[in-house]
Design an enzyme around this catalytic site. Structure first.
Site, PDB file in Angstrom:
ATOM      1  N   GLN A 199      -2.989 -11.887  -9.079  1.00 22.82           N
ATOM      2  CA  GLN A 199      -4.165 -11.188  -9.004  1.00 22.82           C
ATOM      3  C   GLN A 199      -5.151 -12.170  -9.423  1.00 22.82           C
ATOM      4  OE1 GLN A 199      -4.542  -7.717  -7.744  1.00 22.82           O
ATOM      5  NE2 GLN A 199      -2.582  -8.631  -6.937  1.00 22.82           N
ATOM      6  N   GLY A 228      -8.582   0.936  -9.264  1.00 23.00           N
ATOM      7  CA  GLY A 228      -7.729  -0.185  -8.693  1.00 23.00           C
ATOM      8  C   GLY A 228      -8.317  -1.710  -8.554  1.00 23.00           C
ATOM      9  N   HIS A 229      -7.653  -2.531  -7.962  1.00 22.22           N
ATOM     10  CA  HIS A 229      -8.312  -3.957  -7.765  1.00 22.22           C
ATOM     11  C   HIS A 229      -9.390  -3.874  -6.735  1.00 22.22           C
ATOM     12  CE1 HIS A 229      -4.278  -5.152  -5.352  1.00 22.22           C
ATOM     13  NE2 HIS A 229      -5.057  -3.912  -4.932  1.00 22.22           N
ATOM     14  N   ASN A 230      -9.938  -4.760  -6.761  1.00 23.84           N
ATOM     15  CA  ASN A 230     -11.363  -4.873  -5.884  1.00 23.84           C
ATOM     16  C   ASN A 230     -12.214  -3.768  -5.813  1.00 23.84           C
ATOM     17  OD1 ASN A 230      -9.656  -7.234  -5.362  1.00 23.84           O
ATOM     18  ND2 ASN A 230      -8.699  -6.541  -3.538  1.00 23.84           N
ATOM     19  N   SER A 265      -9.980  -1.667  -3.378  1.00 24.09           N
ATOM     20  CA  SER A 265     -10.899  -2.142  -2.269  1.00 24.09           C
ATOM     21  C   SER A 265     -11.610  -1.233  -1.799  1.00 24.09           C
ATOM     22  CB  SER A 265     -10.039  -2.716  -1.094  1.00 24.09           C
ATOM     23  OG  SER A 265      -9.394  -3.899  -1.306  1.00 24.09           O
TER      24      SER A 265
END
Lengths: 347, 347, 347
Positions: free
Chosen positions: B213, B254-256, B274
C-alpha cells in the site's frame, strides 16, 4: 511515484526479471518484439503512470483509463489486450492484480525489523524474547510472554502475561493482547484488541451474572488483522482464527467463534458467539452473522447482509435476513416492481 | 450549568453582545422592548434553563418543552415565536442552533494549548516541532515528523516517521498516525487510526498475496474525526479527506477513497476502497458504501443504507440496496400493505 | 481444562457445595442417590467434559452433544433431563446457564487487585487515589482525578482531569476517559473511549460550526463495557448509563443518550443522540437507533434492525425500518412468496 518520506523504492527492474517472477507474457501493443533488457523504475495507477512505470487493469470500470494510459507496461487479461493504447507494453496474464502485487513487492519490499528494546518499554524479566526482536517505546510485555524471532511490538502496545507470539510477526502500536497464542508472520495493525472477555452473561432471577471466560484466542500463521478489530477469547472452548485469514478494520469476532483458513472479511463485520466459518469464506463489509450457525466452506456473503441460519458450502448469500443471492436479487426486483405497479394504478 | 470540574465559563454576556455576534432579533415574548444591557450567565437546555440562561428551539419535538421553559432567552425561528411562554426573551433567527452554538462558544471558548513536551514523551531529534506545541505523556514522535504551531499531541499517541501535521491541531490520546499529511485546525478524538495499510490482497492460484500500500492519507483543514475511526492509506493513489469534513466515531474509510469538502458522516459508516464522495454529502449512521462508486455533491444517504451504485448530485437515497428516498418509502409502505392484505385474506 | 498460563483453578468443589450455592437438585441420570461428598474439579463444555467436570445444557441446539457428553455432572432444565446419558449426574434447574456461571465463578474467582503505582505511570499530585489501587505502566492520571478503593487502571490508559471512578473498578489498557463520573464495580475492557465530544455541529449560512459539548458521561454501578466502544459526553444534558448495563464491543453511544438499568447491547450497536433506552432493554448486534426516540422498558430489538421511531414497553421489534417482530416475519415471508409467484408465472 510513492512519497519517499514514507516508502523506499529498491531500484529498477528489467522486463526479463518481471516476466520471470510473474509468468506474464510480454507483448508490445502495436506488435513487434519486447526488449528483455528494458527496465522499469516503479509501479503506478493507470491514470498517473508514465513510460517507466508498470501498471495493471483488473476492474472493467477502468477500461477507459487503460485505453488512455501512458503506462510503459501494464498487466492485463488477454481479452482486454486489444483495447491497449499504442506504445504500451502488455504483460498478458489471467491474474493481472496478483502479478501487479508481485511486482510492487519487488519495488517496495518489507523493511527488516531493527532489533532493539526501547528504553521506555517495560519487559518482564520472565518474558522470553527471541532473536532480532524489536519492542517500541512504551510497550508493556508481561510475565512469561514469549516473543518469536524477528517479531516487532509497536509503541504503547500491551501484551499480557503468558501470551505467545511467533516469528516474524508485526504487532502495531496501541494494541492489546491477552489470553492468546499467535502463530508466525502475523500482522496486527494499530489498535487491535485480542483476548478480552467474551460477552457472556447469564440473566437469572437474581440479576445478570457475568460468566467467567475461560478460553483463549488461537491464531494461525500468516493472518492479517485490521485496526480497531476486536477478537474476544473463548468462554470455555477457544476462539480460533485459521491460517492465512485476512480481516479488515473494526471487525467484531465473538467468543468461541471458529474461523477456518484463508477467510477474508471486509470492514465492520460482526460474528456472534460460537459460529463456525469455513475455509475460504468471503464476507463483504458490515455483514452480521448470528451465533451458533455454520457458514460452509467457500461461501460468500454480500455486504451488509444479516445471516441468521447455516449457509451451505460454496453458496453466495445476500440480504437481511440473508437468502441465496439469486433470491435476494429477485426480492429486490419484486419490491421495485411493486411500487411501479402501485404508482401505475394511481395515475 | 456545566460542571466546573470539566468546563470553565468565561463570564456573563450582554444582550447587545449576543445580538451583535449572532444577528438574531431580540423580542420579549409578551411584547415591549428588550434591554440591551441585560446580561446572561450561561447556556442551558430548555428543560433546565433559568432566567439567566440562553437556550434554543431547533427540533419541533421539543416545542412542548419550549412552551414550558423558564429560559431567560431563547433562539427560535419566527414561525414558533408565538408558542413562547410569557417572560421569555425571544432571539428570533432562521438559524437558532447555529446562533446557540456561537453563543455557547463565547461562554466556553476553547482553552489555549499549554506549551510543553512531557518528560515521558519520546520525540525524535530529527522531528520539527513548531512554536507553542504540547506533547503529552507517553506520546511518541517519529523521525522527520513536522508538528505545526500550537498543535497538541495527546498522551500515548504514536506519530510515525515523516508525518506532517499543521497548525492549531488537537490530536487526542491513544491515536496512531502514519503515512499522512494533515492540514490546520484538525481535531482527532481519541483512538483514531490513520495511515495503516489498506485492505489490499490479490487472491491468485498460489494463495492470497498482500499488495503493498504505497499511497498516503491527505487531510485538509478544519476536519474533525471521531474516536475509533480508521482511515487507511491509499494503495497507490492517496486517500483524501477534504476541508471541513466532520466524521463521527467508529467510521471506516478504505484505501483510495476521496472525500470532498464539508462532508458529514455519522457514526459507524463504512466506505469501501476507491469510492468518491462529493462536497457537502451527508451520510447517516451505519451507512455502507461499496467500492469504486461516486456519490454526487450534496447527496444525502439515510442511516443504515447500503449504497451499491453511483448517486447523482443532490439526491437523497435510502434502503439496502439504496434507492431514491421516495421509492424507498414506497417500498416500505408496499411491504407493510402486502402483509395487511395477506392478513385480511386469512381472516 | 482452562489453560493454566492464563487461568487459576481454585480447587475442587463438593456436590453439596454446588447444590448449596446454585439451588439445583442433584439427580443421577440412571436413578439412585447422589453422594453429597462427591467432588468436581472443573467446569467444561459438553463435548470435552470428563467425569470430574461440571457442564450445562442451555441451547436446544446442543441436545445431541448433551446426550453424548461424558460430563460428570450437568446443569439442565427438567424437560431435557430424560435425554441425559447414563451415569451423568443431573443438576436440575430452570436456570442452567445461571447456575453454570455461579459454579464457574467458584472455580475461577476474580483475582484481587494488587496494589501499586507503576514506575512509568504519571499520576498528578492533586489526584485522590483510594486504598489498594493499582495503576499500570504508562497510565496517565490527570489533575483532581478520584480513584476509589481497589480500582485498577490498565497500562497506557489516560484519565483526564476531574474524572471520578468508584471502588472495585477495572479499567482496561489503552482506554481514555474524560468528563465522566463512574460508579462502583465497573469493568471497561481495552480501548474504550468515554467522554469525548459528541457529534454536534450547527450547519449555517457561514459553514459548519462546532457546538461546544458541555455535558458529562454518568455511569452507574456494575456496568461492563466492551473493547473499542465509544460513549460521547452530553452536549448540555449528560449522557447516562444506568446500573448493571452490559455493553459489548465497538458500540457507539451518542451525546445525551440515556440508557436505563440492566440494558444489554450486543456488539456494533449504534445509538444516536438524545435517545432514551428503558430499563431491561435488549439490543441485538449492529442495531441502529435514530436520535430523539424512546425505547420502552423491556423492549427487544433484533440484530441489524434500524429503529426510527419510539418502541412501546415490552415489545420486540425487527427489520429496517424496525416494525413489530410479527409484522417483520410476515414481511420476510411475503417477500419470499412474491418471488415464488413470479417464478411460477414465468415457468
Amino acid at each position: 511515484m510513492a512519497d519517499s518520506r514514507f516508502f523506499k523504492n529498491s531500484g529498477a527492474l528489467s522486463l526479463e526479471a518481471i516476466v520471470l517472477f510473474t509468468g506474464a507474457t510480454a507483448t508490445p501493443a502495436g506488435g513487434g518484439k519486447a526488449d528483455p533488457k528494458r527496465t522499469f523504475s516503479d509501479i503506478a495507477p493507470l491514470e498517473s503512470a508514465g513510460a517507466e512505470d508498470v501498471s495493471f487493469l483488473d476492474n472493467v470500470k477502468y477500461l477507459g483509463a487503460f485505453a488512455a494510459s501512458k503506462a510503459g507496461a501494464c498487466f492485463v487479461r488477454p481479452k482486454f489486450a486489444a483495447r491497449a493504447p499504442k506504445g504500451m507494453l502488455l504483460l498478458v496474464t489471467e491474474e493481472p492484480y496478483y502479478c501487479y502485487a508481485l511486482t510492487a513487492r519487488q519495488f517496495y519490499p518489507d523493511s527488516p525489523v531493527k532489533e532493539g528494546i526501547a528504553a521506555t518499554a517495560i519487559v518482564a524479566k520472565s518474558a522470553h524474547i527471541g532473536h532480532g526482536v524489536r519492542v517500541d517505546a512504551g510497550a508493556v510485555i508481561g510475565e512469561h510472554v514469549r516473543l518469536g524471532d524477528h517479531t516487532r511490538i509497536g509503541a504503547n502496545t500491551v501484551i499480557d502475561d503468558g501470551v505467545e507470539i511467533g516469528n516474524h510477526c508485526r504487532i502495531g502500536a496501541c494494541c492489546t493482547i491477552s489470553h492468546a497464542l499467535l502463530g508466525n508472520r502475523i500482522m496486527l495493525h494499530r489498535g487491535v484488541h485480542i483476548g478480552q472477555d467474551g460477552f457472556g452473561f447469564a440473566p437469572g432471577g437474581k440479576g445478570i451474572l457475568k460468566v467467567p471466560q475461560l478460553g483463549r484466542v488461537l491464531i494461525g500463521d500468516d493472518v492479517e488483522i485490521g485496526s480497531g478489530t476486536c477478537i474476544d477469547r473463548g468462554a470455555g472452548p477457544d476462539t480460533m482464527i485459521g491460517d492465512g485469514c485476512k480481516i479488515d478494520n473494526l471487525v467484531q469476532i465473538g467468543h468461541n467463534v471458529q474461523i477456518g483458513r484463508y477467510v477474508m472479511m471486509a470492514a465492520q463485520c460482526g460474528i456472534a458467539g460460537s459460529t463456525q466459518v469455513g475455509d475460504g469464506v468471503q464476507l463483504g463489509g458490515q455483514v452480521g452473522i448470528t451465533g451458533h450457525v455454520r457458514i460452509g466452506k467457500g461461501a460468500k456473503v454480500a455486504a451488509q447482509s444479516g445471516v441468521i441460519a447455516d449457509i451451505p458450502d460454496g453458496l453466495t448469500y445476500g440480504g437481511s435476513p440473508a437468502v441465496p443471492v439469486k433470491d435476494w436479487h429477485r426480492q429486490t426486483v419484486a419490491l421495485a416492481n411493486s411500487i411501479k405497479k402501485k404508482h401505475a394504478n394511481e395515475s
